[in-house]
Design a protein around this motif. Structure first.
Motif, PDB file in Angstrom:
ATOM      1  N   GLN A  65     -31.662  13.640 -40.498  1.00 52.86           N
ATOM      2  CA  GLN A  65     -32.571  14.522 -39.755  1.00 52.86           C
ATOM      3  C   GLN A  65     -32.104  15.977 -39.847  1.00 52.86           C
ATOM      4  O   GLN A  65     -32.921  16.900 -39.926  1.00 52.86           O
ATOM      5  N   GLU A  80     -27.970  25.582 -34.413  1.00 51.50           N
ATOM      6  CA  GLU A  80     -28.926  24.924 -33.514  1.00 51.50           C
ATOM      7  C   GLU A  80     -28.828  23.407 -33.643  1.00 51.50           C
ATOM      8  O   GLU A  80     -28.966  22.675 -32.660  1.00 51.50           O
ATOM      9  N   LEU A 105     -27.050  20.506 -30.516  1.00 49.70           N
ATOM     10  CA  LEU A 105     -28.021  19.674 -29.792  1.00 49.70           C
ATOM     11  C   LEU A 105     -27.306  18.766 -28.784  1.00 49.70           C
ATOM     12  O   LEU A 105     -26.262  18.167 -29.106  1.00 49.70           O
ATOM     13  N   GLU A 109     -34.235   9.823 -28.939  1.00 47.68           N
ATOM     14  CA  GLU A 109     -33.838  11.162 -28.488  1.00 47.68           C
ATOM     15  C   GLU A 109     -33.545  12.073 -29.684  1.00 47.68           C
ATOM     16  O   GLU A 109     -33.889  13.261 -29.671  1.00 47.68           O
ATOM     17  N   LYS A 113     -34.908  11.789 -32.716  1.00 45.32           N
ATOM     18  CA  LYS A 113     -36.215  12.128 -33.314  1.00 45.32           C
ATOM     19  C   LYS A 113     -36.905  13.241 -32.513  1.00 45.32           C
ATOM     20  O   LYS A 113     -37.434  14.195 -33.091  1.00 45.32           O
ATOM     21  N   ARG A 114     -36.882  13.078 -31.178  1.00 39.99           N
ATOM     22  CA  ARG A 114     -37.552  14.050 -30.322  1.00 39.99           C
ATOM     23  C   ARG A 114     -36.913  15.437 -30.449  1.00 39.99           C
ATOM     24  O   ARG A 114     -37.607  16.450 -30.570  1.00 39.99           O
ATOM     25  N   ALA A 115     -35.560  15.461 -30.473  1.00 43.34           N
ATOM     26  CA  ALA A 115     -34.846  16.739 -30.552  1.00 43.34           C
ATOM     27  C   ALA A 115     -35.159  17.473 -31.851  1.00 43.34           C
ATOM     28  O   ALA A 115     -35.388  18.693 -31.853  1.00 43.34           O
ATOM     29  N   THR A 152     -37.848  17.001 -33.773  1.00 41.79           N
ATOM     30  CA  THR A 152     -39.274  17.358 -33.802  1.00 41.79           C
ATOM     31  C   THR A 152     -39.487  18.705 -33.097  1.00 41.79           C
ATOM     32  O   THR A 152     -40.223  19.570 -33.573  1.00 41.79           O
ATOM     33  N   GLU A 153     -38.789  18.861 -31.966  1.00 40.39           N
ATOM     34  CA  GLU A 153     -38.880  20.124 -31.212  1.00 40.39           C
ATOM     35  C   GLU A 153     -38.281  21.285 -31.995  1.00 40.39           C
ATOM     36  O   GLU A 153     -38.809  22.411 -31.997  1.00 40.39           O
ATOM     37  N   LEU A 154     -37.148  21.004 -32.710  1.00 40.36           N
ATOM     38  CA  LEU A 154     -36.469  22.056 -33.485  1.00 40.36           C
ATOM     39  C   LEU A 154     -37.357  22.566 -34.619  1.00 40.36           C
ATOM     40  O   LEU A 154     -37.502  23.769 -34.842  1.00 40.36           O
ATOM     41  N   GLY A 199     -40.516  22.141 -34.869  1.00 41.65           N
ATOM     42  CA  GLY A 199     -41.698  22.734 -34.251  1.00 41.65           C
ATOM     43  C   GLY A 199     -42.972  22.287 -34.892  1.00 41.65           C
ATOM     44  O   GLY A 199     -44.007  22.931 -34.811  1.00 41.65           O
TER      45      GLY A 199
END
Length: 585
Positions: A532, A545, A549, A575, A577-579, A581-583, A585
């Motif tokens: 990821q 960044e 995390l 968690e 995957k979510r982190a 996805t947010e990074l 954007g």
């Protein structure tokens, strides 16, 4: 029956030379002097015999008698072995303590198996049945864990004339077998010479791993059931703790632990811990499947040489019942030192560093007795002996003779590193120097049990660790900032592999053991984060960044997830995957 055959002409420490021994044979057990010290003939020249004595020889002088038993050094095999602790020549230390107190007295004779205790014998064979060596006549339930098979002794075959059910001592007859030469009475006890390997029908290739619960071993350097491994390392690198961990958690049915020439406090740790620790498979104390042989550094040096053979013969006996047995020898260096001392006193031509020229062949003889075999008998049962020897090279120098001779024989090398131990990284197995020649053979088993991804994850993890090693030199010279973003991610992932995966706390209730499924989930998490991260870098996300995390800490703490809470790994994966996805954007 003993027979006086000679007298002492020379005493040199544990070596005694006696004349008038022409009728003796090599490796016969003898009784030395009026104190009845136990010895073994190791050389014959004319009517003179050189004898290594397994007890302190102080005060013994020329002219004193030597009596031969006419029998080789043998072990007693039967019910009562499990949970026992013996010295190097199979004298029970509990009995010796009762006879002579805390220090072992000289000339003490103690039977290895209790002659008074009655065991419940349950016959499984019937009158009139044809049997051969190794066939099961019946069994004794030695404890809740071990079903102790009573087998037809080696070299015996015929028809069962009688077989009894009931409670017997190990010396009482439980069956009678009619052979071509006449009827033979069979008891629950066998005797077998320690220097001769027990026969079997066929040796098979090892193809099943011995799961140890130690991540660095199971994932990167696995050992097969019936395999041979060595654990070399300098003082303080954790050899004994690795051996203890293997004895505690390896999925062997029986453990034979030989403390050969090591410090007494290490054997004390084993004795104190094993009765308290519970086997995860059976729920019983680990001692319920363990035999201990203690010949520590303050015990007679010659008995070290015998202790290894005593241990492997007991291991072969349980193998012949169809069990998977693991023998831990701690350490073969001390055993080799005993060989060197006796060789020097025999005035043999020394080899490298004073060790005898036959050091390699003696080591090979020991390790060759390991293996997966089809045991004697008509049922075709398979059993195995896995041999793991610790090596204590002086100053951690692996170029010394014992280490080199061992490396030529074994298939698995778990090299312990003083630098890792100094950094408090345990087990201190150096992933850049260690190897396992069973990895490819066991690949199909891992694929079948854990799925296609295991071998790929393992290869990727090792590649990242090796890549980190080559990048470290650049970092030392010009600092981390000189690396590109991809290389920095490699360094962070490798750090996670080292600190979160390979580092394992032997004294932590949860972390001390990790099942293969847990190992797979942990490795998958770390490498999933790496994949990821690479994807995020391709989307121009800053490396700082990624590595800052919050989920990074949850990955590090995944080692403390219990076996009954594996869903927690799914939560961490979501968690991650979510982190990302947010990074992105």
């Amino acid at each position: 029956m003993k027979e006086a055959v000679g007298k002492i002409v020379k005493v040199s420490g544990p070596l005694i030379v006696a004349e008038g021994m022409a009728s003796s044979k090599m490796f016969d057990v003898v009784r030395v002097s009026k104190e009845n010290l136990i010895g073994e003939i190791i050389e014959l020249r004319g009517d003179r015999a050189s004898i290594q004595v397994y007890e302190e020889t102080g005060g013994i002088g020329p002219g004193e008698p030597v009596e031969s038993t006419g029998e080789p050094l043998s072990v007693e095999l039967g019910p009562g072995l499990i949970e026992s602790i013996y010295d190097g020549i199979q004298r029970p230390l509990e009995i010796i303590k009762q006879a002579s107190g805390d220090r072992i007295g000289r000339g003490i004779v103690a039977k290895a198996l209790n002659r008074e205790k009655k065991w419940k014998f349950n016959p499984t064979a019937k009158v009139g049945q044809k049997v051969v060596s190794g066939d099961e006549l019946g069994f004794v339930q030695e404890n809740k864990v071990i079903r102790h098979k009573i087998m037809v002794p080696i070299g015996l075959k015929g028809e069962i004339e009688s077989i009894e059910k009931g409670e017997f001592t190990v010396e009482e007859t439980v069956a009678t077998i009619k052979t071509d030469e006449g009827s033979v009475k069979v008891t629950m006890m066998q005797k077998y010479p320690v220097r001769k390997s027990r026969p079997y029908l066929e040796k098979l290739p090892p193809n099943t791993p011995m799961v140890t619960g130690q991540r660095v071993i199971d994932t990167f350097f696995p050992i097969a059931k019936g395999g041979v491994a060595c654990v070399p390392g300098p003082f303080g690198s954790g050899k004994t703790v690795v051996q203890h961990q293997l004895a505690k958690w390896a999925d062997a049915d029986i453990i034979v632990y030989v403390g050969c020439g090591e410090r007494g406090n290490e054997m004390t740790d084993v004795l104190n811990e094993f009765p308290r620790l519970h086997d995860p498979k059976t729920g019983e104390a680990l001692m319920k499947r363990t035999v201990l042989i203690a010949n520590t550094s303050d015990m007679p040096v010659a008995a070290r040489e015998a202790s290894i053979y005593t241990g492997i013969t007991i291991a072969e006996y349980f193998r012949d019942m169809g069990y998977n047995v693991a023998i831990m020898a701690d350490s073969t260096s001390r055993w080799a030192e005993a060989l060197r001392e006796m060789s020097g006193r025999l005035e043999e031509m020394p080899g490298e560093e004073g060790y005898p020229a036959y050091l390699s062949s003696r080591l090979a003889e020991f390790y060759e007795r390991a293996g997966v075999v089809k045991v004697l008998g008509s049922t075709g049962i398979v059993g195995s002996v896995t041999a793991i020897g610790a090596v204590s090279p002086p100053g951690g120098d692996l170029s010394e003779p014992v280490s080199q001779a061992t490396l030529r024989i074994v298939k698995v090398f778990w090299g312990l590193s003083a630098a890792l131990a100094y950094r408090r990284h345990f087990p201190a197995v150096d992933w850049l120097k260690s190897y396992s020649l069973y990895t490819e053979k066991l690949g199909s088993w891992y694929t079948e049990e854990l799925g296609q991804e295991w071998n790929g994850l393992r290869t990727m993890g090792m590649r990242l660790l090796q890549e980190e090693s080559s990048l470290e030199e650049i970092v030392r010279l010009v600092g981390m900032d000189a690396l590109g973003d991809r290389e920095r991610l490699v360094m962070e992932t490798a750090k996670s592999l080292r600190e979160d995966y390979l580092h394992q706390n032997a004294f932590h209730e949860v972390d001390t053991y990790a099942s293969l499924k847990k190992q797979l989930r942990m490795l998958k998490l770390i490498l999933f984060f790496h994949d990821q991260g690479l994807n995020a870098l391709n989307h121009n996300v800053e490396i700082n960044e990624i590595i800052s995390l919050p989920v990074v800490e949850r990955i590090g703490r995944s080692k403390y997830i219990t076996e009954d809470n594996m869903k927690a790994f799914d939560e961490i994966e979501h968690e991650i995957k979510r982190a990302f996805t947010e990074l992105i954007g």
